[in-house]
Design an enzyme around this catalytic site. Structure first.
Site, PDB file in Angstrom:
ATOM      1  CE  LYS A  14      25.815  82.455  79.409  1.00 65.27           C
ATOM      2  NZ  LYS A  14      25.384  81.444  80.401  1.00 65.27           N
ATOM      3  NE  ARG A  89      31.637  79.359  80.928  1.00 63.29           N
ATOM      4  CZ  ARG A  89      30.799  79.130  79.933  1.00 63.29           C
ATOM      5  NH1 ARG A  89      30.829  79.844  78.853  1.00 63.29           N
ATOM      6  NH2 ARG A  89      29.910  78.169  80.034  1.00 63.29           N
ATOM      7  NE  ARG A 128      20.973  74.137  77.248  1.00 69.78           N
ATOM      8  CZ  ARG A 128      21.834  75.104  77.602  1.00 69.78           C
ATOM      9  NH1 ARG A 128      21.473  76.360  77.542  1.00 69.78           N
ATOM     10  NH2 ARG A 128      23.036  74.800  78.034  1.00 69.78           N
ATOM     11  NE  ARG A 134      25.468  72.401  75.629  1.00 71.58           N
ATOM     12  CZ  ARG A 134      25.758  73.587  76.138  1.00 71.58           C
ATOM     13  NH1 ARG A 134      25.197  74.666  75.675  1.00 71.58           N
ATOM     14  NH2 ARG A 134      26.629  73.687  77.124  1.00 71.58           N
ATOM     15  NE  ARG A 146      27.523  72.994  81.566  1.00 75.27           N
ATOM     16  CZ  ARG A 146      26.320  72.871  80.998  1.00 75.27           C
ATOM     17  NH1 ARG A 146      25.602  71.769  81.184  1.00 75.27           N
ATOM     18  NH2 ARG A 146      25.843  73.830  80.252  1.00 75.27           N
TER      19      ARG A 146
HETATM   20  P1  AMP Z   1      28.435  76.988  77.145  1.00 80.73           P
HETATM   21  O1  AMP Z   1      27.859  76.589  75.839  1.00 80.73           O
HETATM   22  O2  AMP Z   1      28.717  78.474  77.214  1.00 80.73           O
HETATM   23  O3  AMP Z   1      27.616  76.505  78.308  1.00 80.73           O
HETATM   24  O4  AMP Z   1      29.865  76.278  77.255  1.00 80.73           O
HETATM   25  C1  AMP Z   1      29.985  74.873  77.266  1.00 80.73           C
HETATM   26  C2  AMP Z   1      31.380  74.482  77.771  1.00 80.73           C
HETATM   27  O5  AMP Z   1      32.369  75.043  76.902  1.00 80.73           O
HETATM   28  C3  AMP Z   1      31.724  75.014  79.158  1.00 80.73           C
HETATM   29  O6  AMP Z   1      31.267  74.144  80.181  1.00 80.73           O
HETATM   30  C4  AMP Z   1      33.246  75.065  79.087  1.00 80.73           C
HETATM   31  O7  AMP Z   1      33.820  73.784  79.233  1.00 80.73           O
HETATM   32  C5  AMP Z   1      33.494  75.500  77.654  1.00 80.73           C
HETATM   33  N1  AMP Z   1      33.556  76.994  77.516  1.00 80.73           N
HETATM   34  C6  AMP Z   1      32.687  77.790  76.826  1.00 80.73           C
HETATM   35  N2  AMP Z   1      33.053  79.080  76.901  1.00 80.73           N
HETATM   36  C7  AMP Z   1      34.182  79.108  77.643  1.00 80.73           C
HETATM   37  C8  AMP Z   1      35.036  80.164  78.097  1.00 80.73           C
HETATM   38  N3  AMP Z   1      34.799  81.450  77.801  1.00 80.73           N
HETATM   39  N4  AMP Z   1      36.115  79.813  78.856  1.00 80.73           N
HETATM   40  C9  AMP Z   1      36.382  78.530  79.152  1.00 80.73           C
HETATM   41  N5  AMP Z   1      35.607  77.497  78.792  1.00 80.73           N
HETATM   42  C10 AMP Z   1      34.511  77.775  78.038  1.00 80.73           C
END
Ligand code: AMP
Length: 190
Positions: A14, A89, A128, A134, A146
Site C-alpha cells: 500500500k 480498518r 522491510r 519499525r 497483525r
Molecule cells: P500500518 O503502518 O498501517 O501498518 O499501521 C501500524 C499500526 O498502527 C497497526 O498495527 C495498528 O496498531 C495501528 N493502526 C494504523 N492504522 C490504524 C487504523 N486505521 N485503525 C486502528 N489501528 C491502526
C-alpha cells in the site's frame, strides 16, 4: 474529487503504490499508521497510548484514528482528493468515513484491494524490518498477530464497500509498475 481507499494486509504494498498514485493523481495521502508514528515521535499523549497497542500488533481504538482523519480532512479542504492508506480498518471506521466525507459533499470513489498471501507478506515485512526500523516489522510473531488482526477486524471492510459496489481486488504480487497500472485501470473505470 477522487477518493481512493487502498486496501490490503500489512506488507501488501500500500505504501509503495500510494507514493506512485499521489504523484500521478496529485492526491493528499492519509496513512493512519504514518500519522500514529509521527505522534509517537513527537511524544504526545495519544502517541504514547497508541504505541503500547502498536507494539503488540493490535489496532488502536476507532475513535482515535477517526479523530485524526477528521482533522486532516478539515486541513485539506481544497484537495483534489484523498488516498486513504491503512484506513478504514474496521467497519465502524468505514461508516464514520462515509459520514465525514458526506459533510464535504463527497464520497469514496473506489476501494482497491491488493491481494497477497500470508507467506509472502511475512517475507516482505521481515525484509522491510531490516531497513524501516519499525519494531513491528522485526518479529515474526508480531507480524502474524497483525495479519490476524487484519483477518478478524479489517477483512470485513471489503464487504462493506462491496455492498456499495465499490470493491475491486487486484493481484498484489508481481512487478510494482504492473500493479500500479492495474490500480490506475480500476480508478479510471470507477
Ligand atoms: P500500518 O503502518 O498501517 O501498518 O499501521 C501500524 C499500526 O498502527 C497497526 O498495527 C495498528 O496498531 C495501528 N493502526 C494504523 N492504522 C490504524 C487504523 N486505521 N485503525 C486502528 N489501528 C491502526
Amino acid at each position: 474529487m477522487l477518493n481512493l481507499v487502498l486496501f490490503g494486509p500489512p506488507g501488501a504494498g500500500k505504501g509503495t503504490q500510494s507514493e506512485k498514485l499521489i504523484a500521478h493523481y496529485r492526491l493528499v495521502h492519509l496513512s493512519t499508521g504514518d500519522l500514529l508514528r509521527s505522534e509517537i515521535r513527537e511524544g504526545t499523549e495519544l502517541g504514547l497510548r497508541a504505541k503500547m497497542l502498536m507494539d503488540q500488533g493490535i489496532l488502536v481504538p476507532d475513535e482515535v484514528v477517526i479523530g485524526m482523519i477528521e482533522n486532516k480532512l478539515k486541513e485539506h479542504q481544497s484537495a483534489a482528493g484523498f488516498i486513504f492508506d491503512g484506513f478504514p480498518r474496521t467497519v465502524p471506521q468505514a461508516e464514520a468515513l462515509d459520514l465525514l466525507l458526506a459533510q464535504y459533499n463527497t464520497a469514496i470513489t473506489v476501494m482497491v484491494a491488493l491481494v497477497v498471501d500470508e507467506e509472502e507478506l511475512t517475507k516482505r515485512l521481515l525484509i522491510r524490518g531490516q531497513s524501516s526500523g519499525r519494531p513491528d516489522d522485526q518479529n515474526e510473531e508480531l507480524i502474524r498477530r497483525r495479519v490476524q488482526e487484519y483477518n478478524n477486524k479489517t477483512a470485513p471492510v471489503a464487504g462493506y464497500y462491496e455492498s456499495q459496489d465499490k470493491y475491486k481486488a487486484i493481484n498484489g504480487i508481481g512487478e510494482i509498475e504492473e500493479i500500479f497500472k492495474s490500480i490506475c485501470e480500476q480508478i479510471e473505470a470507477a
